[in-house]
Every structure is written in C-alpha cells, then in structure tokens.
Write an enzyme that holds these catalytic residues in place. Structure first.
Site, PDB file in Angstrom:
ATOM      1  N   GLY A  34      -2.648   3.665   9.472  1.00  0.00           N
ATOM      2  CA  GLY A  34      -3.171   4.105   8.183  1.00  0.00           C
ATOM      3  C   GLY A  34      -4.694   4.153   8.154  1.00  0.00           C
ATOM      4  O   GLY A  34      -5.282   5.100   7.629  1.00  0.00           O
ATOM      5  N   ALA A  35      -5.336   3.149   8.728  1.00  0.00           N
ATOM      6  CA  ALA A  35      -6.802   3.110   8.702  1.00  0.00           C
ATOM      7  C   ALA A  35      -7.370   4.280   9.499  1.00  0.00           C
ATOM      8  O   ALA A  35      -8.323   4.947   9.055  1.00  0.00           O
ATOM      9  CB  ALA A  35      -7.300   1.785   9.274  1.00  0.00           C
ATOM     10  N   ARG A  92      -1.822   3.619  21.784  1.00  0.00           N
ATOM     11  CA  ARG A  92      -0.741   3.127  22.642  1.00  0.00           C
ATOM     12  C   ARG A  92       0.453   4.086  22.598  1.00  0.00           C
ATOM     13  O   ARG A  92       1.035   4.402  23.616  1.00  0.00           O
ATOM     14  CB  ARG A  92      -0.344   1.733  22.132  1.00  0.00           C
ATOM     15  N   GLY A 126      -6.592   3.953  17.929  1.00  0.00           N
ATOM     16  CA  GLY A 126      -5.535   3.555  16.989  1.00  0.00           C
ATOM     17  C   GLY A 126      -5.113   4.755  16.162  1.00  0.00           C
ATOM     18  O   GLY A 126      -5.872   5.735  16.031  1.00  0.00           O
ATOM     19  N   LYS A 179       0.819  -1.231   0.000  1.00  0.00           N
ATOM     20  CA  LYS A 179       0.000   0.000   0.000  1.00  0.00           C
ATOM     21  C   LYS A 179       0.849   1.276   0.000  1.00  0.00           C
ATOM     22  O   LYS A 179       0.426   2.294  -0.536  1.00  0.00           O
ATOM     23  CB  LYS A 179      -0.932   0.006   1.208  1.00  0.00           C
TER      24      LYS A 179
HETATM   25  P1  ATR Z   1      -3.102   0.028   9.613  1.00  0.00           P
HETATM   26  O1  ATR Z   1      -2.373   0.708   8.496  1.00  0.00           O
HETATM   27  O2  ATR Z   1      -3.790  -1.242   9.212  1.00  0.00           O
HETATM   28  O3  ATR Z   1      -4.006   0.948  10.364  1.00  0.00           O
HETATM   29  P2  ATR Z   1      -0.758   0.228  11.264  1.00  0.00           P
HETATM   30  O4  ATR Z   1      -0.369   1.439  10.527  1.00  0.00           O
HETATM   31  O5  ATR Z   1       0.263  -0.811  11.533  1.00  0.00           O
HETATM   32  O6  ATR Z   1      -1.969  -0.511  10.601  1.00  0.00           O
HETATM   33  O7  ATR Z   1      -1.384   0.742  12.670  1.00  0.00           O
HETATM   34  C1  ATR Z   1      -1.725  -0.109  13.641  1.00  0.00           C
HETATM   35  C2  ATR Z   1      -2.377   0.632  14.830  1.00  0.00           C
HETATM   36  O8  ATR Z   1      -2.743  -0.371  15.775  1.00  0.00           O
HETATM   37  C3  ATR Z   1      -1.462   1.572  15.582  1.00  0.00           C
HETATM   38  O9  ATR Z   1      -2.234   2.598  16.128  1.00  0.00           O
HETATM   39  C4  ATR Z   1      -0.903   0.675  16.677  1.00  0.00           C
HETATM   40  O10 ATR Z   1      -0.495   1.371  17.838  1.00  0.00           O
HETATM   41  P3  ATR Z   1       0.961   2.121  17.913  1.00  0.00           P
HETATM   42  O11 ATR Z   1       0.784   3.424  17.203  1.00  0.00           O
HETATM   43  O12 ATR Z   1       1.218   2.245  19.348  1.00  0.00           O
HETATM   44  O13 ATR Z   1       1.918   1.183  17.231  1.00  0.00           O
HETATM   45  C5  ATR Z   1      -2.109  -0.136  17.017  1.00  0.00           C
HETATM   46  N1  ATR Z   1      -1.781  -1.430  17.619  1.00  0.00           N
HETATM   47  C6  ATR Z   1      -1.370  -2.553  16.980  1.00  0.00           C
HETATM   48  N2  ATR Z   1      -1.190  -3.561  17.870  1.00  0.00           N
HETATM   49  C7  ATR Z   1      -1.498  -3.052  19.093  1.00  0.00           C
HETATM   50  C8  ATR Z   1      -1.524  -3.601  20.419  1.00  0.00           C
HETATM   51  N3  ATR Z   1      -1.204  -4.888  20.650  1.00  0.00           N
HETATM   52  N4  ATR Z   1      -1.903  -2.800  21.422  1.00  0.00           N
HETATM   53  C9  ATR Z   1      -2.245  -1.514  21.193  1.00  0.00           C
HETATM   54  N5  ATR Z   1      -2.233  -0.937  19.972  1.00  0.00           N
HETATM   55  C10 ATR Z   1      -1.876  -1.699  18.938  1.00  0.00           C
END
Ligand code: ATR
Length: 281
Positions: free
Chosen positions: A133-134, A155, A130, A67
């Site tokens: 990207g989403a 987080r 969160g 992506k």
């Molecule tokens: P996407 O593009 O699918 O949204 P991403 O960019 O990897 O995926 O983002 C993942 C999100 O999920 C982030 O907000 C991440 O938190 P961090 O910014 O702290 O990394 C969150 N996330 C993923 N696993 C997590 C977990 N086990 N506990 C809390 N937050 C989590």
C-alpha cells in the site's frame, strides 16, 4: 470551531499521532483534541461511525488493521484513496463520511522539504523497493512530479506488476527482483524503501545490500522505528543523502490536518522534536 479528531486502529496506544496533531492545533492556533480510539476487532465499524457522528467528530485517522476494512462503510472515497485501495484519513462533511489517503502525498512533501533541489530536476529516475500500500501511494504521488522513471523492485513480481499496470501513465516502469536491483543502484537519483523490513523488531535486517552504491543519490526509508534504519546507515556510509521515515509520518499528518481544518499549518520545529521523541524510545 472545535476540532474533534482521533485515530482508530488496534492497537493504537503507542501512536505518535496525538502528539503530532496536538502540535498542529497549537501551531495553527486552533481549538481541538485528538484521541486514541482503540477499536477491538470484534466491534462493528458501522457502529463506530455512528458513535463518532453522535460525538461530533470532525474527522479521524485510520491505521492497522482498518485502512481497507473501513472503505465499504464510508459514503465517499476520494480518488487518492480509491487508487491506493486504502484510507488513512476520514472527514465528516455535509452529512457524509469521506475517505482520503495522504501517505504518498506526505512522502513527496517530505522529499521536497528536505531536498527541494532534487524534486525540481527533470528526468528523475526512481527505484521503489516494495509493492504494498505504501509503495502504491508513493508511486501515484510521484507521477504528479516531473519523474521520468519509477522502477519497482519486489520479492513478489506479480505484486509489482499490479502497481505498474494499474497506475502507469507517462512514467516508465521496469520490474526487478530484489537481487537484480542491487546491481542497478547507480542508475537512480532516488531510491525509496517502502517495506517493513528494518523496522523494530526486525531492525537488524536490510531489504537489499547497498554495497554496489557509488553515486551520491538520495536514499529514503519509510520506516521510522528506529529512526536510523540499517538501510539508511549503510547509505550514509556510502556517501548518499538520506531521508528518514519520520518526515513522511509528519507530512502525511500535515495533509490530513489540512483536510480537516481547510487551512495550511506549518511543521515549525516538529521535525527535530519528533526525531528526539523517536530516539528516546
Ligand atoms: P504496506 O501496506 O504497509 O505497504 P503491505 O501491503 O503488507 O504493507 O506490503 C508490504 C511490502 O513489503 C510488500 O512489497 C512485501 O513484498 P511481497 O509483495 O513479496 O509480499 C514486502 N515485504 C514484507 N516483508 C518482506 C520480506 N521479509 N522480504 C521482502 N519483502 C518483504
């Protein structure tokens, strides 16, 4: 016109996109096909684009892990994708590959489809959980609506700050830790879970506890495997209205289909059908 469509990613074999887009082709009475194009990480994306051009592709979707990687190979990037920093839809138009992102738009359409009365309210208060990207796509798309506040709970505080700083226009945004957000749940009309916590194989997890939830607000999860996440089950038990992730999947695809074909298409019975497909998995 014959629409030659597909999905590039790795792996792609379990994707629901062929089913979704073949259904759209049928609903719109258009001729075409949608193929899964598995692109091994060692292959060059530049070469793939040359091959797709030779094969007269109308356009394609992009999934993990391409992506972001695809962006330097495209001729133009629409503002929707530039803003989010990721492309999920590409069209070949007038000799150019053009990248779009339909995720945020898809989420808002899903919300409007299921709860039209809510999105018409003014001063809507949203909590986004969160900051990946989403979340960025949803944050941007919600700003087009009459939303007063979009707080972000994440987080990692710095990742949430990046969204708020880059994207903030007229909406108000405060940043909270996940723990802090658990105490504030009743202030929001809509709460949206955008992380992959709760997705198979992490289906027993929930990003935050909803035990303080008392207001009858709308709780959304973008995870669709399983279709009823623990997060949504807890929300329902507490009297909230829920929005399941398969609807965002469906409506982001609808937007992509409209970009490729330049015509509106109805989802017909696809909401129920997709639910059944996912429940059978
Ligand atoms: P996407 O593009 O699918 O949204 P991403 O960019 O990897 O995926 O983002 C993942 C999100 O999920 C982030 O907000 C991440 O938190 P961090 O910014 O702290 O990394 C969150 N996330 C993923 N696993 C997590 C977990 N086990 N506990 C809390 N937050 C989590």
């Amino acid at each position: 016109m014959f629409y030659q469509l597909g999905l590039i990613g790795y792996p792609v074999e379990h994707s629901l996109s062929p089913w979704i887009h073949q259904s759209f082709l049928k609903n719109a009475h258009l001729q075409g096909r949608y193929d899964l194009i598995e692109v091994h990480p060692e292959k060059s994306l530049g070469d793939i684009l040359i091959e797709l051009k030779e094969q007269h592709y109308t356009g394609f979707n992009v999934t993990v892990p391409y992506k972001q990687k695809i962006m330097p190979y495209l001729d133009k990037i629409d503002t929707s994708a530039e803003h989010i920093g990721a492309v999920n839809t590409v069209i070949y138009r007038d000799g150019n590959w053009i990248g779009y992102n339909t995720d945020g738009f898809g989420f808002v359409r899903a919300l409007e489809y299921r709860y039209p009365e809510v999105i018409e309210k003014t001063n809507i208060q949203v909590l986004l959980i969160g900051a990946g990207g989403a979340a960025r796509g949803i944050y941007a798309a919600l700003q087009m609506k009459d939303v007063e506040r979009i707080d972000i709970a994440n987080r990692t505080r710095t990742n949430a700050l990046k969204i708020a700083k880059q994207d903030q226009t007229k909406v108000k945004t405060d940043i909270y830790s996940l723990e802090e957000s658990e105490k504030r749940l009743n202030q929001y009309d809509i709460i949206i879970q955008t992380t992959d916590v709760g997705m198979k194989p992490k289906q027993h997890k929930s990003i935050i506890s909803l035990q303080n939830l008392e207001q009858p607000n709308i709780i959304c999860d973008i995870v669709y495997q399983p279709i009823s996440t623990n997060f949504l089950k807890n929300a329902k038990q507490r009297g909230a209205k829920i929005l399941q992730g398969h609807l965002m999947l469906l409506f982001q695809a609808q937007r992509a289909f409209e970009i490729w074909t330049n015509q509106a298409v109805s989802i017909g019975k696809m909401d129920e059908q997709l639910k059944q497909l996912l429940e059978g998995r």
